[in-house]
Design an enzyme around this catalytic site. Structure first.
Site, short mmCIF file in Angstrom:
data_model
loop_
_atom_site.label_atom_id
_atom_site.label_comp_id
_atom_site.label_asym_id
_atom_site.label_seq_id
_atom_site.Cartn_x
_atom_site.Cartn_y
_atom_site.Cartn_z
CB SER A 46 -0.88 -0.02 1.25
OG SER A 46 -1.86 0.99 1.17
CD GLU A 47 -0.76 3.71 -3.50
OE1 GLU A 47 -0.78 2.47 -3.34
OE2 GLU A 47 -1.64 4.32 -4.12
#
Lengths: 218, 232
Positions: A46-47
């Site tokens: 998840s960035e």
């Protein structure tokens, strides 16, 4: 029959290989996490800075300091790691994330993608999409083959402002699986019960159709 | 003599020197990991024409969104905005300017700014509206665009634990942009959930070394959740 959102997600998940690091965009891509085959392990990135994203929390697990890139509450799996945004995009930009799955408004035969901006509508921003399409080794675009007015989203040239150029090689739509190469879409699979003719009709860009187009296995 | 003791006792002291027209770099992703009390102090001070470098701009009544109420923000440099009606209104009326920047490029601009690197090449944004007007250079057959670093007069950061010397540890995904923001301010202010004594934090576990930090204040946080999603 055209695939449902969940069926598209199932077909996406069947692309994952054991040991893949995967970033899933918002919408249909996120659903793919529900259909990872039991016999393989993938780790979700998840960035906002989490590698090893887990399921949504229970009421007891909920934690304001634990969110995903869609700003939703989330959990971390055992063996996860958490890091800064710069570190997160170093692994994305540096090509360390094996798979990126994201939605799009349009894709063209050159592998260009438009996914973030419709002129004259409010522009909220690209978030991490431009970094993801510039950096991932394998990108799969998921979208409906045509918009709700029947206009094809697979074009000769994107008409909307681009998210990235020459970066898309695979597309999974509600009607078909296609690869993008040599200035054309190449039809590799069709949704169960969907004819090659219907796909051809709804593909505006150059489409290469092999002699035999198998039905997707879902 | 305070030596390396960076703890200040009031929010007024924490934000002292912030004036109209300055650039402020803020940590946080959505409402996660934002320095709530420092933002509230900026609102109280009433300084105007600020440029904020922050991934987002909060929501209508929380986070950086509260600075829109008195039109204190002139420009946002962000990757994703518009979770708030007031933002949209001021953007459409031309009172607010937005420079949309890809999220990874934004993080790297802060990191580079703090690390003394004036600019860097990235493939992100090449061939898109983001790349327009920027220098392009090819490396190994692939085109890259030149992106410039960002620094600010102030950086505001939220830490989980900070010691008196300014060494910081962040908690979970509240880390996000905070470590880069901390390096990129001429004056970096840390609002901590807990202030501890030097030596209480394991030196090898520190995310932000105190050298980047000028002021530390004990905060109290609401920690509002933007999207509460539970397991089915």
């Amino acid at each position: 029959m055209a695939l449902t959102r969940d069926q598209i997600a199932m077909r996406v998940a069947s692309e994952f290989k054991d040991g893949d690091y995967v970033n899933l965009g918002i919408g249909i891509p996120t659903l793919a996490a529900n259909y990872v085959p039991d016999d393989i392990e993938v780790m979700l990135q998840s960035e906002n800075g989490l590698l090893g994203m887990g399921p949504y929390p229970t009421e007891e697990q909920i934690d304001a300091d634990m969110i995903n890139a869609g700003k939703e509450t989330v959990t971390a799996i055992k063996g996860s790691s958490i890091f800064s945004s710069a570190e997160s995009f170093a692994m994305i930009r540096g090509g360390h994330v094996d798979f990126t799955v994201l939605g799009a408004f349009e894709v063209d035969v050159h592998g260009n993608i438009a996914s973030w901006m419709i002129p004259n509508k409010l522009v909220k921003g690209m978030g991490g999409a431009m970094d993801l399409v510039a950096g991932a080794k394998n990108i799969i675009v998921t979208m409906t083959h045509a918009d709700k007015h029947g206009n094809s989203k697979l074009l000769s040239e994107c008409t909307l402002p681009l998210t990235g150029v020459n970066c898309i090689t695979r597309i999974i739509t509600d009607l078909a699986v296609l690869t993008v190469a040599d200035g054309a879409f190449h039809l590799t699979e069709r949704a169960p019960g969907v004819s090659v003719e219907e796909i051809a009709e709804k593909t505006a860009g150059k489409l290469v159709i092999p002699e035999h187009v198998p039905e997707m296995v879902i | 003599m305070s030596g390396f003791d960076k703890v200040v006792s009031s929010y007024a002291d924490a934000m002292q020197g912030l004036t109209d027209g300055m650039t402020v770099i803020a940590g946080g992703f959505g409402l996660c990991g934002i320095p709530e009390g420092l933002i509230a102090e900026i609102k109280r001070m009433g300084v105007k024409n600020l440029t904020f470098v922050s991934n987002n701009c909060g929501v209508d009544d929380f986070g950086l969104g509260i600075l829109l109420e008195d039109k204190q923000i002139k420009k946002m440099i962000s990757s994703y905005v518009g979770e708030n009606a007031l933002f949209e209104q001021q953007l459409l009326s031309g009172e607010l300017e937005v420079e949309l920047t890809p999220q990874g490029t934004l993080a790297e601009k802060m990191r580079a700014g703090g690390a003394g690197i004036p600019a860097f090449y990235t493939a992100t944004g090449y061939g898109t509206p983001v790349g327009e007007g920027k220098e392009v250079k090819e490396f190994n057959g692939r085109p890259y665009i030149l992106e410039e670093a960002i620094t600010g007069e102030f950086a505001i950061v939220r830490a989980w634990k900070a010691d008196r010397y300014g060494n910081c540890i962040y908690r979970h995904t509240a880390q996000n942009f905070n470590p880069m923001a901390a390096t990129a301010g001429k004056i970096t202010v840390v609002e901590a959930e807990e202030i501890v004594e030097p030596g209480d934090l394991d030196p090898s576990q520190i995310h932000t070394p105190g050298i980047y930090v000028n002021r530390v204040i004990q905060g109290s946080f609401e920690k509002r959740i933007e999207r509460r999603v539970l397991a089915k």
